[in-house]
Design a protein around this motif. Structure first.
Motif, PDB file in Angstrom:
ATOM      1  N   LYS A 115      27.181  -9.085 -37.211  1.00 55.41           N
ATOM      2  CA  LYS A 115      29.239  -9.482 -37.018  1.00 55.41           C
ATOM      3  C   LYS A 115      28.817  -9.365 -35.907  1.00 55.41           C
ATOM      4  CE  LYS A 115      29.879  -6.788 -40.762  1.00 55.41           C
ATOM      5  NZ  LYS A 115      31.028  -4.463 -40.803  1.00 55.41           N
ATOM      6  N   LEU A 116      27.974  -9.367 -34.496  1.00 48.75           N
ATOM      7  CA  LEU A 116      28.139  -9.312 -33.087  1.00 48.75           C
ATOM      8  C   LEU A 116      28.023 -11.085 -32.862  1.00 48.75           C
ATOM      9  CD1 LEU A 116      27.091  -6.150 -32.087  1.00 48.75           C
ATOM     10  CD2 LEU A 116      29.005  -6.729 -31.775  1.00 48.75           C
ATOM     11  N   ASN A 117      26.468 -11.136 -33.463  1.00 47.65           N
ATOM     12  CA  ASN A 117      26.018 -12.564 -32.955  1.00 47.65           C
ATOM     13  C   ASN A 117      26.320 -13.511 -34.120  1.00 47.65           C
ATOM     14  OD1 ASN A 117      26.069 -11.069 -30.989  1.00 47.65           O
ATOM     15  ND2 ASN A 117      24.079  -9.745 -31.454  1.00 47.65           N
ATOM     16  N   ASP A 118      26.565 -13.172 -35.505  1.00 50.33           N
ATOM     17  CA  ASP A 118      26.438 -14.638 -36.095  1.00 50.33           C
ATOM     18  C   ASP A 118      25.134 -15.455 -36.302  1.00 50.33           C
ATOM     19  OD1 ASP A 118      29.302 -14.326 -36.636  1.00 50.33           O
ATOM     20  OD2 ASP A 118      29.486 -15.942 -35.337  1.00 50.33           O
ATOM     21  N   GLU A 119      24.213 -13.980 -36.334  1.00 45.05           N
ATOM     22  CA  GLU A 119      22.979 -14.190 -36.825  1.00 45.05           C
ATOM     23  C   GLU A 119      22.371 -13.515 -38.175  1.00 45.05           C
ATOM     24  OE1 GLU A 119      20.669 -11.510 -34.358  1.00 45.05           O
ATOM     25  OE2 GLU A 119      21.471 -12.613 -32.320  1.00 45.05           O
ATOM     26  N   LYS A 120      21.661 -14.220 -38.526  1.00 45.88           N
ATOM     27  CA  LYS A 120      21.202 -13.750 -40.251  1.00 45.88           C
ATOM     28  C   LYS A 120      19.344 -13.139 -40.004  1.00 45.88           C
ATOM     29  CE  LYS A 120      22.783 -14.139 -44.038  1.00 45.88           C
ATOM     30  NZ  LYS A 120      24.460 -14.052 -44.680  1.00 45.88           N
ATOM     31  N   ASP A 121      19.726 -12.028 -39.764  1.00 43.00           N
ATOM     32  CA  ASP A 121      18.536 -11.518 -39.982  1.00 43.00           C
ATOM     33  C   ASP A 121      18.691 -10.984 -40.864  1.00 43.00           C
ATOM     34  OD1 ASP A 121      18.556 -11.879 -37.285  1.00 43.00           O
ATOM     35  OD2 ASP A 121      18.230  -9.842 -37.180  1.00 43.00           O
ATOM     36  N   THR A 122      18.900 -10.432 -42.196  1.00 42.78           N
ATOM     37  CA  THR A 122      19.481 -10.565 -43.426  1.00 42.78           C
ATOM     38  C   THR A 122      20.167 -10.666 -44.094  1.00 42.78           C
ATOM     39  OG1 THR A 122      20.092  -8.426 -43.182  1.00 42.78           O
ATOM     40  CG2 THR A 122      17.854  -7.793 -42.833  1.00 42.78           C
ATOM     41  N   ASP A 123      19.421 -10.642 -46.006  1.00 47.51           N
ATOM     42  CA  ASP A 123      20.604 -11.029 -46.673  1.00 47.51           C
ATOM     43  C   ASP A 123      20.688 -10.243 -47.888  1.00 47.51           C
ATOM     44  OD1 ASP A 123      18.952 -11.835 -48.790  1.00 47.51           O
ATOM     45  OD2 ASP A 123      18.910 -13.779 -46.881  1.00 47.51           O
ATOM     46  N   ASP A 124      21.586 -10.139 -48.653  1.00 42.51           N
ATOM     47  CA  ASP A 124      21.740  -8.852 -49.675  1.00 42.51           C
ATOM     48  C   ASP A 124      20.972  -9.140 -51.035  1.00 42.51           C
ATOM     49  OD1 ASP A 124      23.690  -7.828 -48.402  1.00 42.51           O
ATOM     50  OD2 ASP A 124      25.241  -8.895 -49.688  1.00 42.51           O
ATOM     51  N   ASN A 125      19.927 -10.610 -50.520  1.00 47.85           N
ATOM     52  CA  ASN A 125      18.985 -10.995 -52.215  1.00 47.85           C
ATOM     53  C   ASN A 125      17.350 -10.349 -50.665  1.00 47.85           C
ATOM     54  OD1 ASN A 125      20.534 -11.517 -53.703  1.00 47.85           O
ATOM     55  ND2 ASN A 125      20.512 -13.791 -52.932  1.00 47.85           N
ATOM     56  N   MET A 126      16.461  -9.580 -50.236  1.00 50.21           N
ATOM     57  CA  MET A 126      16.420  -9.236 -49.569  1.00 50.21           C
ATOM     58  C   MET A 126      15.288  -8.246 -49.953  1.00 50.21           C
ATOM     59  SD  MET A 126      15.190  -9.031 -45.421  1.00 50.21           S
ATOM     60  CE  MET A 126      15.629 -10.948 -45.049  1.00 50.21           C
ATOM     61  N   LEU A 127      14.120  -8.434 -50.377  1.00 42.32           N
ATOM     62  CA  LEU A 127      14.016  -7.153 -50.622  1.00 42.32           C
ATOM     63  C   LEU A 127      13.963  -6.281 -49.646  1.00 42.32           C
ATOM     64  CD1 LEU A 127      10.894  -8.526 -52.888  1.00 42.32           C
ATOM     65  CD2 LEU A 127      13.061  -8.126 -53.119  1.00 42.32           C
ATOM     66  N   LEU A 128      13.656  -4.654 -49.758  1.00 42.69           N
ATOM     67  CA  LEU A 128      13.572  -4.099 -48.776  1.00 42.69           C
ATOM     68  C   LEU A 128      12.096  -3.849 -48.141  1.00 42.69           C
ATOM     69  CD1 LEU A 128      15.452  -0.997 -51.031  1.00 42.69           C
ATOM     70  CD2 LEU A 128      16.375  -2.284 -49.503  1.00 42.69           C
ATOM     71  N   TRP A 129      10.811  -4.514 -49.262  1.00 48.20           N
ATOM     72  CA  TRP A 129       9.427  -4.152 -48.479  1.00 48.20           C
ATOM     73  C   TRP A 129       9.710  -5.173 -47.742  1.00 48.20           C
ATOM     74  CZ3 TRP A 129       5.922  -1.669 -47.698  1.00 48.20           C
ATOM     75  CH2 TRP A 129       4.376  -1.577 -47.572  1.00 48.20           C
ATOM     76  N   THR A 130      10.504  -6.328 -47.527  1.00 47.69           N
ATOM     77  CA  THR A 130      10.542  -7.276 -46.462  1.00 47.69           C
ATOM     78  C   THR A 130      10.758  -6.512 -45.066  1.00 47.69           C
ATOM     79  OG1 THR A 130      10.344  -9.132 -48.104  1.00 47.69           O
ATOM     80  CG2 THR A 130      11.391  -9.513 -46.463  1.00 47.69           C
ATOM     81  N   VAL A 131      12.009  -5.607 -45.905  1.00 48.62           N
ATOM     82  CA  VAL A 131      12.798  -5.203 -44.617  1.00 48.62           C
ATOM     83  C   VAL A 131      11.548  -4.412 -43.890  1.00 48.62           C
ATOM     84  CG1 VAL A 131      14.424  -3.956 -43.958  1.00 48.62           C
ATOM     85  CG2 VAL A 131      15.257  -5.841 -45.538  1.00 48.62           C
ATOM     86  N   TYR A 132      11.658  -3.368 -44.770  1.00 48.27           N
ATOM     87  CA  TYR A 132      10.072  -3.501 -43.894  1.00 48.27           C
ATOM     88  C   TYR A 132       9.192  -3.592 -43.479  1.00 48.27           C
ATOM     89  CZ  TYR A 132       6.380   0.911 -43.403  1.00 48.27           C
ATOM     90  OH  TYR A 132       5.736   1.639 -43.073  1.00 48.27           O
ATOM     91  N   GLU A 133       8.352  -4.764 -43.551  1.00 43.94           N
ATOM     92  CA  GLU A 133       7.185  -5.028 -42.988  1.00 43.94           C
ATOM     93  C   GLU A 133       7.772  -5.986 -41.495  1.00 43.94           C
ATOM     94  OE1 GLU A 133       4.312  -7.553 -45.410  1.00 43.94           O
ATOM     95  OE2 GLU A 133       5.947  -8.127 -46.135  1.00 43.94           O
ATOM     96  N   GLN A 134       9.603  -6.715 -41.553  1.00 45.26           N
ATOM     97  CA  GLN A 134       9.712  -6.908 -40.719  1.00 45.26           C
ATOM     98  C   GLN A 134      10.151  -6.518 -39.448  1.00 45.26           C
ATOM     99  OE1 GLN A 134      12.980  -9.930 -41.583  1.00 45.26           O
ATOM    100  NE2 GLN A 134      11.874 -11.070 -42.710  1.00 45.26           N
TER     101      GLN A 134
END
Length: 601
Positions: A516-535
């Motif tokens: 919201k602040l920087n218009d970045e796209k670090d995650t999307d709603d289809n990303m796996l929770l395990w991927t979020v954890y690994e990153q």
């Protein structure tokens, strides 16, 4: 429709409804941990739960009346006399018919720990409050009789249909002995009135002999019952609360090895008395103890109350439901700092989990509940408004218009968190819960291997499942993407790895804020929770040493990897939908990680 409103009800109403229905059917004794930070409106939530439980009790009473055509006994004069007769001369038995009764009477008792904070032994205040409220509910005479005549008699189960059997002395019913002695006394009185105390002739000798035998029998029976009569009078005049206070006021109180045993006996008396009243009233009786303001007391006193709950109210026959309404972050710190739990309570979360059978973590207050509380606060200022000019109709109209626009903005901002208005699957909560229970016992399924071999943990998962699924159905959350097995899998994930799941939650929330602040796209709603954890694993390691106590709550990290990366590939979108209904994930864990990350910036 706002995020807190569904069919005209707030999110808190839904939580209260689902929790109340669950408490109506749980086996006792049961301890519920109602976890919420200070100021979350827990008192209002509990009042709503109490209201819903009373409504459910009335509904079950009507169903039971149609099924058995038998009304429960009440509190009329005739029934009070009948109660005294049953308590004096009969003893109850738990028959199969009584065991199958579904109607229940709830007795609600509130214990405010803050009121007893000045006492040396805070936990004793819990027991005295329990004793006093039970006496007020049923009266001092019935409680005094049971404490005198039946305090050591546990109500036994029987295969016969008789709920009451006669108390016996040498095989003779007590009521028959009492009746015969009463008739003998009456006859003896009539004989004395008619003949007096005659002496000297043969006839008067027979009369005197008969009078002597009668007086002897009456005297012996009087001596036999004198002890019980004195004890009964003492128990009626001196309540259990006063007895407890007398024991507490003794100078050598702390050195009395038998004091805890005396207290346990008093609780056992209450348990037996309630079982007596259950059979007499023809319904189950459950005592709901609401323990409030405990997190405002000192560590050792808090631990004392937890010990009282764990030890004194852990009788398998006790009809107690304890609701521990606390801020877990405060309680955990107090447990870890307590001098009386060295070697036992180093990890406050684990210690709390050993006591609580059903954790219920209250989420962030929704918009509708917040507005409701604000309106209640405004209504309480009527006296202040009387001293100020009321707004004109025009200003009121502008205010309402602005409020409507604000509500529209709220609706837009929380649209992604909205439960769907139409259910994708038309299924009742009961059948859905039944399917979820079947998933936990499916020997060929993947879920069974992730459930810990711990009876309490299994019980917790079953308890949580019924509340959580009921809440999802109540909130009209789409069930198409959450079949029963995935719902239970999420519950297992939150139960087995609360620390790591809280970390993932914090990470995707941080990523959304950056978007919201920087218009970045670090995650999307289809990303796996395990991927979020690994990153985010590198950042996680920077605070690992500061959350060792939290990590100790988690299970095997390799099993965690297999769970999220292979067996159940939950996405961020899945988590957003189901997290608001996840009652067994303590929000204070995420808050602690949020503060640690802020310090490391």
């Amino acid at each position: 429709m706002s995020d807190g409103e569904c069919n005209g009800r707030t999110l808190y109403d839904s939580y209260a409804s689902c929790l109340a229905k669950t408490l109506c059917y749980v086996s006792t004794p049961m301890t519920i941990g109602l976890y919420a930070p200070w100021g979350s409106g827990v008192n209002c939530l509990l009042k709503n739960v109490e209201k819903q439980m009373k409504i459910e009790a009335l509904n079950r009473e009507e169903k039971e009346l149609k099924r058995f055509q038998e009304r429960p006994r009440g509190a009329s004069v005739f029934e009070f006399i009948s109660l005294l007769w049953h308590l004096l001369f009969l003893k109850p038995q738990i028959t199969e018919r009584h065991a199958k009764r579904k109607n229940v009477r709830f007795i609600f008792i509130q214990f405010s720990a803050w009121q007893f904070a000045g006492s040396d032994k805070l936990w004793a205040g819990l027991i005295t409050t329990l004793c006093e409220d039970i006496k007020n509910q049923f009266g001092c005479i019935p409680t005094g009789i049971v404490r005198t005549l039946g305090h050591q008699d546990t109500v036994l189960k029987t295969t016969s249909d008789r709920e009451w059997v006669s108390k016996r002395i040498l095989g003779i019913p007590v009521w028959l002995i009492f009746t015969l002695l009463l008739l003998l006394a009456i006859v003896l009185g009539i004989v004395i009135l008619m003949n007096g105390f005659s002496l000297g002739d043969m006839k008067s000798d027979y009369t005197a002999a008969a009078e002597g035998v009668g007086f002897g029998l009456i005297g012996i029976s009087t001596l036999m019952t004198m002890k019980h009569s004195v004890m009964m009078g003492k128990n009626i005049c001196v309540s259990q609360k006063e007895k407890m206070q007398t024991l507490m006021n003794k100078s050598d109180f702390s050195s009395q090895l038998g004091f805890m045993n005396d207290v346990k006996q008093e609780v056992k008396v209450l348990t037996n008395f309630i079982h007596y009243m259950e059979v007499f009233e023809r319904r189950k009786i459950r005592v709901v103890m609401k323990i409030m303001s405990l997190d405002r007391c000192t560590p050792d006193k808090i631990v004392g109350v937890l010990d009282a709950m764990n030890i004194l109210l852990s009788d398998p026959e006790a009809p107690f439901i304890s609701v521990l309404a606390v801020d877990p972050s405060i309680i955990v710190d107090c447990v870890e700092k307590s001098s009386s739990l060295k070697g036992v309570g180093e990890n406050g979360y684990c210690y709390l989990n050993r006591i609580v059978s059903l954790p219920f973590s209250v989420p962030k207050m929704d918009t509708q509940t917040k507005l409701k509380f604000l309106q209640q606060a405004i209504d309480g200022k009527n006296a202040l408004l009387d001293d100020n000019p009321l707004p004109t109709k025009a200003s009121v109209g502008r205010f309402r218009k602005n409020a409507s626009e604000s509500n529209l903005l709220i609706n837009v901002s929380v649209e992604s968190d909205q439960p769907s208005k139409q259910r994708d699957v038309k299924v009742s909560a009961g059948s859905y819960i039944q399917q979820a229970y079947q998933c936990t016992t499916d020997i060929n399924g993947q879920l069974l291997q992730y459930i810990e071999e711990n009876f309490l943990q299994m019980k917790r998962i079953i308890n949580i499942t019924s509340v959580m699924i009921g809440l999802m159905v109540e909130r009209n959350i789409s069930l198409s993407s959450f079949p029963p097995q995935r719902v239970v899998a999420w519950i297992v994930l939150a139960s087995n790895w609360p620390c790591r799941l809280s970390w993932i939650w914090q990470c995707w929330e941080d990523a959304e804020q950056r978007n919201k602040l920087n218009d970045e796209k670090d995650t999307d709603d289809n990303m796996l929770l395990w991927t979020v954890y690994e990153q985010s694993l590198e950042r996680f390691m920077t605070i690992r040493s500061q959350i060792e106590n939290l990590l100790a709550m988690d299970g095997d990290p390799e099993v965690f990897e297999a769970f999220l990366s292979e067996s159940y590939k939950f996405t961020v979108n899945d988590a957003k939908i189901i997290t608001p209904c996840t009652i067994n994930l303590d929000r204070s864990l995420k808050r602690k990680m949020e503060l640690l990350l802020a310090r490391n910036l």
